[in-house]
Design a protein around this motif. Structure first.
Motif, PDB file in Angstrom:
ATOM      1  N   ILE A  12     -18.078  54.527  46.648  1.00  0.00           N
ATOM      2  CA  ILE A  12     -19.368  54.371  47.114  1.00  0.00           C
ATOM      3  C   ILE A  12     -19.902  53.611  45.579  1.00  0.00           C
ATOM      4  O   ILE A  12     -19.647  55.371  44.962  1.00  0.00           O
ATOM      5  N   SER A  13     -21.100  52.965  45.272  1.00  0.00           N
ATOM      6  CA  SER A  13     -21.952  53.837  44.243  1.00  0.00           C
ATOM      7  C   SER A  13     -23.153  52.236  44.141  1.00  0.00           C
ATOM      8  O   SER A  13     -23.560  51.976  45.207  1.00  0.00           O
ATOM      9  N   LEU A  72     -27.645  55.962  40.982  1.00  0.00           N
ATOM     10  CA  LEU A  72     -27.911  56.804  41.949  1.00  0.00           C
ATOM     11  C   LEU A  72     -26.967  57.763  42.510  1.00  0.00           C
ATOM     12  O   LEU A  72     -26.822  59.378  42.885  1.00  0.00           O
ATOM     13  N   PHE A  73     -25.766  57.455  42.406  1.00  0.00           N
ATOM     14  CA  PHE A  73     -24.733  57.897  43.057  1.00  0.00           C
ATOM     15  C   PHE A  73     -23.490  57.024  42.998  1.00  0.00           C
ATOM     16  O   PHE A  73     -23.549  55.944  42.943  1.00  0.00           O
ATOM     17  N   ASP A  74     -22.452  57.848  42.027  1.00  0.00           N
ATOM     18  CA  ASP A  74     -20.746  56.991  41.873  1.00  0.00           C
ATOM     19  C   ASP A  74     -19.890  57.750  42.302  1.00  0.00           C
ATOM     20  O   ASP A  74     -19.522  58.846  41.611  1.00  0.00           O
ATOM     21  N   GLY A  75     -18.974  57.958  43.205  1.00  0.00           N
ATOM     22  CA  GLY A  75     -17.745  58.772  43.893  1.00  0.00           C
ATOM     23  C   GLY A  75     -17.624  58.648  44.504  1.00  0.00           C
ATOM     24  O   GLY A  75     -17.750  57.418  45.543  1.00  0.00           O
ATOM     25  N   LEU A  76     -16.855  59.535  45.647  1.00  0.00           N
ATOM     26  CA  LEU A  76     -15.824  59.528  46.733  1.00  0.00           C
ATOM     27  C   LEU A  76     -16.512  59.754  47.942  1.00  0.00           C
ATOM     28  O   LEU A  76     -16.931  61.076  47.150  1.00  0.00           O
ATOM     29  N   ASP A 124     -29.249  48.802  45.719  1.00  0.00           N
ATOM     30  CA  ASP A 124     -27.280  47.386  45.593  1.00  0.00           C
ATOM     31  C   ASP A 124     -26.253  48.805  45.304  1.00  0.00           C
ATOM     32  O   ASP A 124     -26.731  49.673  45.250  1.00  0.00           O
ATOM     33  N   LEU A 125     -25.450  48.431  46.464  1.00  0.00           N
ATOM     34  CA  LEU A 125     -25.229  48.621  46.800  1.00  0.00           C
ATOM     35  C   LEU A 125     -22.862  48.650  46.418  1.00  0.00           C
ATOM     36  O   LEU A 125     -23.108  47.127  46.801  1.00  0.00           O
ATOM     37  N   ILE A 126     -22.207  48.909  46.462  1.00  0.00           N
ATOM     38  CA  ILE A 126     -21.001  48.455  46.291  1.00  0.00           C
ATOM     39  C   ILE A 126     -19.982  49.435  47.269  1.00  0.00           C
ATOM     40  O   ILE A 126     -19.409  50.941  46.891  1.00  0.00           O
ATOM     41  N   LEU A 127     -19.395  49.486  48.211  1.00  0.00           N
ATOM     42  CA  LEU A 127     -18.218  49.767  49.128  1.00  0.00           C
ATOM     43  C   LEU A 127     -17.122  49.652  48.140  1.00  0.00           C
ATOM     44  O   LEU A 127     -16.824  48.640  49.074  1.00  0.00           O
ATOM     45  N   GLY A 128     -16.495  50.722  48.446  1.00  0.00           N
ATOM     46  CA  GLY A 128     -14.738  50.044  48.193  1.00  0.00           C
ATOM     47  C   GLY A 128     -13.957  50.515  49.704  1.00  0.00           C
ATOM     48  O   GLY A 128     -13.385  49.710  49.121  1.00  0.00           O
ATOM     49  N   VAL A 139     -14.072  45.505  49.393  1.00  0.00           N
ATOM     50  CA  VAL A 139     -14.828  46.229  48.584  1.00  0.00           C
ATOM     51  C   VAL A 139     -16.354  45.271  49.015  1.00  0.00           C
ATOM     52  O   VAL A 139     -15.743  43.806  48.876  1.00  0.00           O
ATOM     53  N   GLU A 140     -17.286  45.693  48.877  1.00  0.00           N
ATOM     54  CA  GLU A 140     -18.161  45.114  49.126  1.00  0.00           C
ATOM     55  C   GLU A 140     -19.257  45.285  48.678  1.00  0.00           C
ATOM     56  O   GLU A 140     -19.560  46.494  48.226  1.00  0.00           O
TER      57      GLU A 140
END
Length: 275
Positions: A205-206, A215-219, A235-239, A262-263
């Motif tokens: 996620i990011s 704020l966060f970028d990792g597993l 703003d979010l990115i879900l792998g 991926v969303e």
């Protein structure tokens, strides 16, 4: 005339000759759309080495079948293709989706569990009878000694016994409140609050604030959770969106996502609403 199957019958089936490889289809669609690998990587957040590997039919860099399916869906949508057929082709060429684990071993384990040892009531009853006989004998023996002469002592006021006050135990300190998951229900109205929990599997996620700060970028491993908050927007990115349980401003987002999908999502103050 030969008896039995010929060696050629044991050969693994191959896809039809007119069915192009997945990587070749994605590469040709990208070229037809006039896009470079760098542009595809920027728009999908799929790293450049992975895009090159997929176009060369190398799915080992995707990190597993779940992520490979997700990358295929993402790249297909980015170049204007329907991802369903490509994902179906991937499953057919790589053994399909994993079958669920059979529940029979669990029941077998329950069946061979040793029985709980029952209490020995006979031994307990014998011990109780012996105790009763001993108590009766002691009482009769003490009664026979009651007739012996005893010396009388003049009774006077009993001396006052000095009592020592018992020390008062110290009052235990108040427990420190521990934040719980229910705190998300009391999310402030003037901010946007998002909580992500990896319930089914791990997911990358990011998260970015409204000012662009990362704020966060990792597993997120399975069972991990993260909470983010901002004054305006998140703003979010879900792998691997299908593995994530999502709460926005104290309310659960009921939208269903696929495994490996991926969303990219954006949320503001108020009710959960995909941006």
């Amino acid at each position: 005339m030969s008896i039995g199957n010929s060696p050629e019958d044991d050969r693994p089936s191959t896809p039809p000759s007119d069915r192009l490889p997945i990587g070749r289809v994605l590469q040709q669609a990208r070229i037809d759309a006039g896009l470079t690998v760098e542009e595809i990587s920027t728009s999908t957040r799929v790293r450049i080495p992975i895009v090159h590997a997929i176009e060369e039919e190398d799915f080992s860099r995707c990190g597993g079948d779940v992520y490979a399916r997700g990358h295929i869906r993402t790249l297909a949508r980015a170049v204007g293709l329907d991802p369903a057929g490509l994902v179906e082709q991937y499953d057919a060429e790589h053994g399909g989706r994993p079958s669920p684990t059979a529940a029979a071993p669990l029941f077998e384990a329950e069946r061979i569990r040793p029985e709980r040892r029952r209490p020995n009531w006979t031994a307990a009853m014998v011990a109780a009878i012996v105790a009763v006989i001993g108590f009766v004998g002691f009482t009769m023996f003490k009664g026979d000694d009651s007739g012996s002469p005893t010396s009388h002592v003049a009774e006077g006021p009993a001396p006052a016994q000095k009592t020592t006050p018992k020390p008062t135990p110290p009052k235990p300190a108040d427990p420190v409140p521990v934040p719980s998951d229910s705190a998300i229900a009391a999310a402030p109205k003037d901010k946007v609050t998002v909580r992500l929990t990896a319930t089914e599997d791990k997911s990358w996620i990011s998260a970015k604030a409204s000012d662009g700060k990362l704020l966060f970028d990792g597993l997120l491993q399975k069972g991990d959770a993260k909470t983010f908050q901002d004054d305006e927007r998140l703003d979010l990115i879900l792998g691997n969106a299908g593995a994530i349980e999502l709460f926005v401003n104290g309310k659960k987002v009921e939208e269903q996502f696929d495994d490996g999908q991926v969303e990219r999502l954006s949320y503001t103050k108020g009710d959960p609403e995909v941006g």
